[in-house]
Enzyme design. Structure first.
Site, PDB file in Angstrom:
ATOM      1  N   GLY A 215      -2.198   2.655   4.431  1.00  0.00           N
ATOM      2  CA  GLY A 215      -3.161   2.162   5.413  1.00  0.00           C
ATOM      3  C   GLY A 215      -4.466   1.789   4.734  1.00  0.00           C
ATOM      4  CB  SER A 216      -7.747   1.073   6.171  1.00  0.00           C
ATOM      5  OG  SER A 216      -7.907   2.256   6.938  1.00  0.00           O
ATOM      6  CB  VAL A 219      -7.365   5.746   7.720  1.00  0.00           C
ATOM      7  CG1 VAL A 219      -6.490   6.882   8.237  1.00  0.00           C
ATOM      8  CG2 VAL A 219      -8.006   5.013   8.901  1.00  0.00           C
ATOM      9  N   GLY A 220      -7.630   6.414   4.472  1.00  0.00           N
ATOM     10  CA  GLY A 220      -7.128   7.113   3.283  1.00  0.00           C
ATOM     11  C   GLY A 220      -8.034   8.279   2.909  1.00  0.00           C
ATOM     12  CD  GLU A 237       1.524   2.964  -2.378  1.00  0.00           C
ATOM     13  OE1 GLU A 237       1.068   1.829  -2.607  1.00  0.00           O
ATOM     14  OE2 GLU A 237       2.109   3.644  -3.241  1.00  0.00           O
ATOM     15  CB  CYS A 271      -1.517  -4.388   1.497  1.00  0.00           C
ATOM     16  SG  CYS A 271       0.150  -4.135   0.874  1.00  0.00           S
TER      17      CYS A 271
HETATM   18  P1  NAD Z   1      -5.057   2.220   9.254  1.00  0.00           P
HETATM   19  O1  NAD Z   1      -5.608   2.962   8.093  1.00  0.00           O
HETATM   20  O2  NAD Z   1      -5.969   1.886  10.366  1.00  0.00           O
HETATM   21  O3  NAD Z   1      -3.845   3.045   9.921  1.00  0.00           O
HETATM   22  C1  NAD Z   1      -2.776   3.537   9.153  1.00  0.00           C
HETATM   23  C2  NAD Z   1      -2.200   4.771   9.846  1.00  0.00           C
HETATM   24  O4  NAD Z   1      -3.218   5.765   9.942  1.00  0.00           O
HETATM   25  C3  NAD Z   1      -1.698   4.524  11.260  1.00  0.00           C
HETATM   26  O5  NAD Z   1      -0.475   5.201  11.438  1.00  0.00           O
HETATM   27  C4  NAD Z   1      -2.778   5.105  12.152  1.00  0.00           C
HETATM   28  O6  NAD Z   1      -2.279   5.655  13.340  1.00  0.00           O
HETATM   29  C5  NAD Z   1      -3.375   6.212  11.289  1.00  0.00           C
HETATM   30  N1  NAD Z   1      -4.806   6.389  11.534  1.00  0.00           N
HETATM   31  C6  NAD Z   1      -5.707   5.450  11.917  1.00  0.00           C
HETATM   32  N2  NAD Z   1      -6.933   5.997  12.029  1.00  0.00           N
HETATM   33  C7  NAD Z   1      -6.806   7.308  11.719  1.00  0.00           C
HETATM   34  C8  NAD Z   1      -7.712   8.408  11.668  1.00  0.00           C
HETATM   35  N3  NAD Z   1      -9.011   8.249  11.961  1.00  0.00           N
HETATM   36  N4  NAD Z   1      -7.228   9.611  11.326  1.00  0.00           N
HETATM   37  C9  NAD Z   1      -5.939   9.781  11.017  1.00  0.00           C
HETATM   38  N5  NAD Z   1      -5.032   8.780  11.060  1.00  0.00           N
HETATM   39  C10 NAD Z   1      -5.456   7.560  11.407  1.00  0.00           C
HETATM   40  O7  NAD Z   1      -4.364   0.925   8.632  1.00  0.00           O
HETATM   41  P2  NAD Z   1      -3.665  -0.264   9.403  1.00  0.00           P
HETATM   42  O8  NAD Z   1      -4.704  -1.039  10.135  1.00  0.00           O
HETATM   43  O9  NAD Z   1      -2.487   0.224  10.142  1.00  0.00           O
HETATM   44  O10 NAD Z   1      -3.107  -1.137   8.169  1.00  0.00           O
HETATM   45  C11 NAD Z   1      -3.896  -2.058   7.488  1.00  0.00           C
HETATM   46  C12 NAD Z   1      -4.427  -1.492   6.199  1.00  0.00           C
HETATM   47  O11 NAD Z   1      -3.376  -0.912   5.443  1.00  0.00           O
HETATM   48  C13 NAD Z   1      -5.029  -2.549   5.289  1.00  0.00           C
HETATM   49  O12 NAD Z   1      -6.186  -2.033   4.684  1.00  0.00           O
HETATM   50  C14 NAD Z   1      -3.950  -2.784   4.256  1.00  0.00           C
HETATM   51  O13 NAD Z   1      -4.409  -3.277   3.027  1.00  0.00           O
HETATM   52  C15 NAD Z   1      -3.378  -1.424   4.116  1.00  0.00           C
HETATM   53  N6  NAD Z   1      -2.015  -1.514   3.629  1.00  0.00           N
HETATM   54  C16 NAD Z   1      -1.742  -1.095   2.371  1.00  0.00           C
HETATM   55  C17 NAD Z   1      -0.463  -1.224   1.879  1.00  0.00           C
HETATM   56  C18 NAD Z   1      -0.086  -0.789   0.490  1.00  0.00           C
HETATM   57  O14 NAD Z   1       1.096  -0.741   0.216  1.00  0.00           O
HETATM   58  N7  NAD Z   1      -1.013  -0.461  -0.372  1.00  0.00           N
HETATM   59  C19 NAD Z   1       0.535  -1.755   2.685  1.00  0.00           C
HETATM   60  C20 NAD Z   1       0.209  -2.161   3.969  1.00  0.00           C
HETATM   61  C21 NAD Z   1      -1.067  -2.034   4.437  1.00  0.00           C
END
Ligand code: NAD
Length: 495
Positions: A215-216, A219-220, A237, A271
């Protein structure tokens, strides 16, 4: 629905009982994943069509296109049955990972014998790949099947119990994963937990033995902070801005075809998509008409009518992207339609480094071009910023490609193409710095979800030899021991 605490307790009990450890059990779970993909192809394609507006394999157009049939790009109506993007970036690629794990499971699980010193010559030294235990996988929405299943393959192959938290934003796929996938797996060892940020935050308060998050970066950090409370290891990731340097000696049309395909694939919500192009003003002049030509060939003169161009996932992302369209100057595209969450394949020029489009990850069909005077300036530009997930270099000169490779850092690197490196399961996939930590794909997934336990099995006999190390210490014994444990120094043959 079962309370989360009960689910976690149930899974932990199954792990402690050793249920997931035998190779046969792991293989049965992987076979289950394979059947899930085969039996539900249509369901999966429909879910992807509804979440990300892709064409499904029945040729069923996404709802927004039905009303526009007369405007469709002529070639698209013939290709409507292809479900091309879903097939190559979600379903087949996931199936490939399952197949690879099934074929290699027993080899991957084998103890790895390691070299020994003189003191341990009669012993057995090896690395055992052990499952961590209870693993949490948190997935994003942009490739909602692939980014859920591929980590899951690694976690199950490595013999873990798994809690899966799909994205709540890709809600049609979330439903399939929650309702259909568990039918194919052993429910005593696998569970899906649903929810958004709040529920995921609560889930993260529990102790897991490993957390795999995609994810982002924002949130990471939340995930890593929660994991730190339990000293739980993590793979993160994450995203970022992937530079794409285009050298002056390139054929502009070849570059334009490749860059446009990767940038506008999944409506730019990838991503590893090239996030911005770095090139000289002269190359920009040649690249713009080539990009215009590529976009017209791919999506027709009105890309809105192309079933091969996805839509933005939700209103929030659409509004964010629309804001980015105001950066620099629109050279190609720039149109948008809020009702469909449509954004045309767009190229921006004259953008400033300080503008939002060059500050945040774009994650949409917008490609800014920034001018640099040659590879060295491109290297400086890239190195001034956070380390990206991927870096792309287009040049006919292998020296230029290798110079950028040697003097920059990124999760992955691809010369003369877009994200093709991630299609190789023999290469690790993952970020570095703010684009993430850890790696997966193929055997790397298995290793990520395995604790590498250092094992030495010694003989209960031979006590006379062991006595050399006991007090009262003697200088002669020290010399013998040091000789027995010595690691030889040899000069590097390359230098
Ligand atoms: P996100 O970080 O908003 O959400 C990812 C997950 O985290 C979801 O399941 C969501 O429910 C959970 N989440 C969201 N907010 C949270 C919080 N405050 N506390 C705990 N969990 C929470 O990301 P997204 O919008 O779903 O995806 C887009 C992002 O992911 C982009 O930044 C993209 O670059 C990245 N991404 C990376 C890869 C990779 O392989 N490196 C692949 C796909 C997407």
């Amino acid at each position: 629905m079962e309370p989360v605490a009960d689910t976690l307790r149930r899974l932990r009990e199954a792990f402690s009982a050793g249920r997931t450890r035998p190779a046969g059990f792991r293989a049965a779970q992987l076979e289950g994943l394979s059947r899930f993909l085969q039996d539900n192809r249509q369901l999966l394609q429909d879910a992807l069509a509804q979440d990300l507006h892709k064409v499904s394999s029945t040729g069923q157009l996404p709802p927004y296109l039905l009303s526009q049939a007369p405007r469709l790009h002529p070639a698209s109506t013939h290709r409507a049955a292809s479900a091309f993007e879903s097939e190559i970036s979600e379903i087949s690629i996931s199936q490939g990972e399952v197949n690879l794990a099934l074929r290699n499971l027993r080899v991957w699980m084998k103890d790895e014998k390691v070299p020994k010193n003189l003191a341990t010559q009669l012993d057995s030294a090896f690395i055992r790949k052990e499952p961590f235990g209870l693993v949490l996988i948190v997935a994003p929405w942009n490739y909602p099947l692939y980014l859920t299943l591929v980590p899951l393959v690694g976690a199950l192959a490595a013999g873990n119990c798994v809690v899966l938290k799909p994205s709540e934003i890709s809600k049609h796929m979330e439903k399939v994963l929650a309702e259909v996938l568990p039918r194919y797996l052993d429910k005593s060892c696998f569970a899906v937990v649903l929810g958004g940020p709040q529920e995921t935050g609560q889930l993260l308060e529990n102790k897991f033995d490993y957390i795999f998050f995609t994810g982002s970066s924002h949130v990471g950090k939340i995930v890593m902070a929660a994991a730190a409370k339990h000293l739980t290891p993590v793979t993160l990731e994450l995203g970022g801005k992937n530079p794409c340097y285009v050298d002056d000696d390139c054929d502009p049309q070849t570059v334009a075809n490749r860059v446009a395909w990767f940038r506008y694939f999944n409506a730019g919500q990838t991503c590893v998509a090239p996030d911005y192009v770095l090139c000289s003003p002269e190359m920009q002049e040649r690249l713009l008409p080539a990009l215009q030509g590529a976009i017209a060939r791919f999506f027709g003169n009105d890309p809105r009518g192309s079933p091969d161009l996805g839509r933005i996932i939700n209103e929030k992302q659409f509004q964010r992207l629309q804001g980015l369209l105001g950066c620099g100057r629109v050279a190609i595209g720039g149109q948008s339609d809020e009702r469909e969450r449509y954004i045309a394949p767009t190229v921006l020029v004259d953008v400033q480094e300080t503008e939002p489009v060059m500050q945040e990850e774009i994650f949409g069909p917008i490609l800014p071009i920034v001018n640099v005077r040659g590879p060295d300036e491109a290297i400086d530009f890239i190195n001034r910023r956070e380390k990206p997930l991927a870096l792309y270099v287009f040049s006919n000169s292998s020296q230029v490609v290798n110079r950028l490779l040697a003097r920059t850092s990124s999760g992955g690197f691809c010369g003369n193409d877009g994200f093709m490196h991630l299609t190789l399961t023999s290469l690790p996939f993952g970020g570095v710095g703010t684009s993430g930590m850890g790696q997966y794909h193929g055997k790397f997934s298995f290793d990520t979800f395995s604790h590498h336990r250092a094992c030495l099995l010694r003989s209960p006999g031979l006590e006379k030899i062991c006595a050399l190390r006991y007090p009262p210490y003697a200088q002669r014994n020290l010399r013998l021991l040091l000789a027995a444990m010595k690691v030889r120094n040899c000069s590097c043959t390359l230098l």
